[in-house]
Design a protein around this motif. Structure first.
Motif, PDB file in Angstrom:
ATOM      1  N   ARG A  98       0.819  -1.214   0.000  1.00 45.84           N
ATOM      2  CA  ARG A  98       0.000   0.000   0.000  1.00 45.84           C
ATOM      3  C   ARG A  98       0.853   1.265   0.000  1.00 45.84           C
ATOM      4  NH1 ARG A  98      -5.124   1.601   2.033  1.00 45.84           N
ATOM      5  NH2 ARG A  98      -5.284   3.860   1.708  1.00 45.84           N
ATOM      6  N   PHE A  99       1.900   1.299   0.831  1.00 43.87           N
ATOM      7  CA  PHE A  99       2.646   2.542   1.035  1.00 43.87           C
ATOM      8  C   PHE A  99       4.059   2.533   0.458  1.00 43.87           C
ATOM      9  CE2 PHE A  99      -0.336   2.577   4.781  1.00 43.87           C
ATOM     10  CZ  PHE A  99      -1.120   3.624   4.331  1.00 43.87           C
ATOM     11  N   GLY A 100       4.580   1.366   0.118  1.00 47.39           N
ATOM     12  CA  GLY A 100       5.896   1.306  -0.501  1.00 47.39           C
ATOM     13  C   GLY A 100       7.054   1.142   0.446  1.00 47.39           C
ATOM     14  N   ALA A 101       6.894   1.568   1.689  1.00 51.80           N
ATOM     15  CA  ALA A 101       7.974   1.467   2.675  1.00 51.80           C
ATOM     16  C   ALA A 101       7.374   1.579   4.072  1.00 51.80           C
ATOM     17  CB  ALA A 101       9.014   2.556   2.463  1.00 51.80           C
ATOM     18  N   ILE A 102       8.134   1.105   5.051  1.00 53.82           N
ATOM     19  CA  ILE A 102       7.785   1.294   6.468  1.00 53.82           C
ATOM     20  C   ILE A 102       8.992   1.934   7.123  1.00 53.82           C
ATOM     21  CG2 ILE A 102       7.235   0.182   8.658  1.00 53.82           C
ATOM     22  CD1 ILE A 102       5.842  -2.039   7.062  1.00 53.82           C
ATOM     23  N   ASP A 103       8.829   3.165   7.580  1.00 56.95           N
ATOM     24  CA  ASP A 103       9.931   3.903   8.191  1.00 56.95           C
ATOM     25  C   ASP A 103      10.038   3.676   9.697  1.00 56.95           C
ATOM     26  OD1 ASP A 103      10.884   5.783   5.865  1.00 56.95           O
ATOM     27  OD2 ASP A 103       8.695   5.832   5.825  1.00 56.95           O
ATOM     28  N   VAL A 104       8.889   3.509  10.349  1.00 59.70           N
ATOM     29  CA  VAL A 104       8.849   3.337  11.800  1.00 59.70           C
ATOM     30  C   VAL A 104       7.838   2.252  12.144  1.00 59.70           C
ATOM     31  CG1 VAL A 104       8.290   4.422  14.024  1.00 59.70           C
ATOM     32  CG2 VAL A 104       9.482   5.740  12.255  1.00 59.70           C
ATOM     33  N   VAL A 105       8.195   1.397  13.075  1.00 63.32           N
ATOM     34  CA  VAL A 105       7.257   0.425  13.641  1.00 63.32           C
ATOM     35  C   VAL A 105       7.075   0.748  15.110  1.00 63.32           C
ATOM     36  CG1 VAL A 105       6.929  -1.982  14.300  1.00 63.32           C
ATOM     37  CG2 VAL A 105       7.771  -1.426  12.029  1.00 63.32           C
ATOM     38  N   VAL A 106       5.817   0.858  15.530  1.00 65.41           N
ATOM     39  CA  VAL A 106       5.494   1.084  16.931  1.00 65.41           C
ATOM     40  C   VAL A 106       4.861  -0.188  17.481  1.00 65.41           C
ATOM     41  CG1 VAL A 106       4.187   2.462  18.600  1.00 65.41           C
ATOM     42  CG2 VAL A 106       5.163   3.549  16.557  1.00 65.41           C
ATOM     43  N   ASN A 107       5.617  -0.909  18.286  1.00 60.98           N
ATOM     44  CA  ASN A 107       5.116  -2.134  18.920  1.00 60.98           C
ATOM     45  C   ASN A 107       4.348  -1.759  20.179  1.00 60.98           C
ATOM     46  OD1 ASN A 107       6.086  -4.387  17.273  1.00 60.98           O
ATOM     47  ND2 ASN A 107       8.138  -3.693  17.831  1.00 60.98           N
ATOM     48  N   ASN A 108       3.045  -1.598  20.018  1.00 54.49           N
ATOM     49  CA  ASN A 108       2.210  -1.097  21.099  1.00 54.49           C
ATOM     50  C   ASN A 108       1.242  -2.134  21.655  1.00 54.49           C
ATOM     51  OD1 ASN A 108       0.559   1.072  22.604  1.00 54.49           O
ATOM     52  ND2 ASN A 108      -0.942   0.262  21.141  1.00 54.49           N
ATOM     53  N   ALA A 109       0.892  -3.150  20.887  1.00 53.94           N
ATOM     54  CA  ALA A 109      -0.134  -4.104  21.305  1.00 53.94           C
ATOM     55  C   ALA A 109       0.264  -4.803  22.606  1.00 53.94           C
ATOM     56  CB  ALA A 109      -0.372  -5.130  20.203  1.00 53.94           C
ATOM     57  N   GLY A 110      -0.700  -4.969  23.495  1.00 53.35           N
ATOM     58  CA  GLY A 110      -0.442  -5.658  24.748  1.00 53.35           C
ATOM     59  C   GLY A 110      -1.633  -5.563  25.672  1.00 53.35           C
ATOM     60  N   TYR A 111      -1.575  -6.320  26.735  1.00 52.24           N
ATOM     61  CA  TYR A 111      -2.624  -6.260  27.753  1.00 52.24           C
ATOM     62  C   TYR A 111      -2.004  -6.644  29.085  1.00 52.24           C
ATOM     63  CZ  TYR A 111      -2.983 -11.353  28.100  1.00 52.24           C
ATOM     64  OH  TYR A 111      -2.710 -12.674  28.330  1.00 52.24           O
ATOM     65  N   GLY A 112      -2.767  -6.497  30.159  1.00 48.42           N
ATOM     66  CA  GLY A 112      -2.240  -6.755  31.484  1.00 48.42           C
ATOM     67  C   GLY A 112      -2.920  -7.925  32.178  1.00 48.42           C
ATOM     68  N   LEU A 113      -2.142  -8.928  32.540  1.00 52.32           N
ATOM     69  CA  LEU A 113      -2.618 -10.013  33.417  1.00 52.32           C
ATOM     70  C   LEU A 113      -2.221  -9.637  34.827  1.00 52.32           C
ATOM     71  CD1 LEU A 113      -3.692 -12.899  34.026  1.00 52.32           C
ATOM     72  CD2 LEU A 113      -1.353 -13.720  33.571  1.00 52.32           C
ATOM     73  N   ILE A 114      -3.203  -9.457  35.701  1.00 56.26           N
ATOM     74  CA  ILE A 114      -2.886  -9.083  37.073  1.00 56.26           C
ATOM     75  C   ILE A 114      -3.562 -10.037  38.051  1.00 56.26           C
ATOM     76  CG2 ILE A 114      -2.641  -6.665  36.407  1.00 56.26           C
ATOM     77  CD1 ILE A 114      -5.267  -6.102  37.826  1.00 56.26           C
ATOM     78  N   GLY A 115      -3.089  -9.985  39.277  1.00 53.99           N
ATOM     79  CA  GLY A 115      -3.600 -10.871  40.318  1.00 53.99           C
ATOM     80  C   GLY A 115      -2.448 -11.634  40.941  1.00 53.99           C
ATOM     81  N   PRO A 116      -2.692 -12.348  42.025  1.00 50.64           N
ATOM     82  CA  PRO A 116      -1.636 -13.132  42.664  1.00 50.64           C
ATOM     83  C   PRO A 116      -1.064 -14.170  41.708  1.00 50.64           C
ATOM     84  CG  PRO A 116      -3.606 -13.005  44.056  1.00 50.64           C
ATOM     85  CD  PRO A 116      -3.990 -12.472  42.719  1.00 50.64           C
ATOM     86  N   PHE A 117       0.234 -14.333  41.729  1.00 53.42           N
ATOM     87  CA  PHE A 117       0.873 -15.314  40.853  1.00 53.42           C
ATOM     88  C   PHE A 117       0.276 -16.702  41.058  1.00 53.42           C
ATOM     89  CE2 PHE A 117       4.115 -18.681  40.601  1.00 53.42           C
ATOM     90  CZ  PHE A 117       4.314 -18.686  39.238  1.00 53.42           C
ATOM     91  N   GLU A 118       0.003 -17.058  42.299  1.00 57.81           N
ATOM     92  CA  GLU A 118      -0.504 -18.397  42.600  1.00 57.81           C
ATOM     93  C   GLU A 118      -1.859 -18.660  41.944  1.00 57.81           C
ATOM     94  OE1 GLU A 118      -1.344 -21.285  46.480  1.00 57.81           O
ATOM     95  OE2 GLU A 118      -0.552 -19.258  46.774  1.00 57.81           O
ATOM     96  N   ALA A 119      -2.577 -17.591  41.634  1.00 57.62           N
ATOM     97  CA  ALA A 119      -3.894 -17.737  41.006  1.00 57.62           C
ATOM     98  C   ALA A 119      -3.814 -17.826  39.490  1.00 57.62           C
ATOM     99  CB  ALA A 119      -4.790 -16.567  41.410  1.00 57.62           C
TER     100      ALA A 119
END
Length: 272
Positions: free
Chosen positions: A73-94
């Motif tokens: 589509r654009f011919g080149a990629i000058d910058v990649v922003v690795n932004n995707a993610g989510y948070g798993l929270i809570g006690p490790f044992e759980a």
């Protein structure tokens, strides 16, 4: 084919990713805004410089296809922003093994997948930038965030190593370490680990969660992070780390004795 510069952003459907896409488009850049379900998102209507692409960072085939389509589509990629993610929270044992692996697959191996896909193109051009969106939680750790922080600490090491080895190809690497930001993280991009019958952490969780939630609600807007990503993507200063709304959180880590730092975190988040 556009002749302007192009940025590819993962996790662009909302929050920091969307704010970054809108900012780059307003600056005249072409934006390859990637997400898992582009057909349900209206970001493409914001600007004719923004094109949506389906991309799941945990699926290398999906990543390769999105990068290929963006290049077509654009011919080149000058910058990649690795932004995707989510948070798993809570006690490790759980937390189950499947939950932990999913957290690493998205937050860490997803960055590997996207980076691996764009590096041949950037090396061939002998230019490019890789901007990894980490977290202040990659320099410090909050209660109940052990696995999320583990992925972000690992991302720090990966980014710094990549920073060293890609300089020979004129490819720059940057790390964004946001502090608390007001996004839908607590509602949309968070998974709370619970284990049936495990009650030993209930009092601790009940004491900590309201404080973490209050900090998040008092955080900065995602546009602050987007501006840091813009500076990291376009500035000439040889800087590795950017800390929007995080300097006061990260700074004590290197200067306050360990036992006092732990007491500070415990007091701030009622983690007794």
């Amino acid at each position: 084919m556009s002749t302007g510069k192009t940025v590819l952003i993962t996790g662009a459907s909302s929050g920091i990713g969307r704010a970054t896409a809108e900012l780059f488009a307003s600056k005249g850049w072409n934006v390859a805004a990637t997400m898992r379900t582009p057909e349900t998102n209206d970001l493409g209507s914001v600007s004719d410089r923004i094109a949506l692409f389906r991309l799941d960072v945990t699926d290398q085939g999906s990543v390769d296809a999105a990068v290929r389509d963006a290049l077509a589509r654009f011919g080149a990629i000058d910058v990649v922003v690795n932004n995707a993610g989510y948070g798993l929270i809570g006690p490790f044992e759980a937390q189950t093994d499947a939950q932990i692996r999913k957290q690493f697959e998205c937050n860490l191996f997803g960055v590997f997948n996207v980076t691996r896909a764009v590096l041949p193109h950037m090396r061939a051009r002998q230019q490019g930038r890789i901007v990894n969106v980490g977290s202040a939680a990659g320099r410090m750790t909050l209660p109940l965030y052990s696995m999320y922080s583990a992925t972000k600490w690992a991302l720090e090491g990966f980014s710094e190593g990549l920073w060293l080895e890609l300089r020979q190809h004129n490819i720059k690497v940057k790390i964004i370490e946001p502090g608390m930001i007001r996004t839908d993280f607590f509602d949309r991009s968070r998974e709370i680990a619970k284990k049936p019958g495990l009650t030993g952490y209930d009092t601790f969780v009940d004491g900590v969660m309201p404080n973490i939630k209050a900090w998040e609600e008092a955080g900065a807007e995602p546009e602050m992070v987007a501006r840091s990503i813009w500076r990291a993507s376009t500035g000439f200063w040889p800087r590795l780390r950017y800390q929007p709304n995080a300097r006061l959180a990260v700074w004590p880590r290197g200067w306050v004795p360990g036992h006092l730092y732990v007491r500070l975190i415990r007091r701030l988040f009622n983690a007794w």
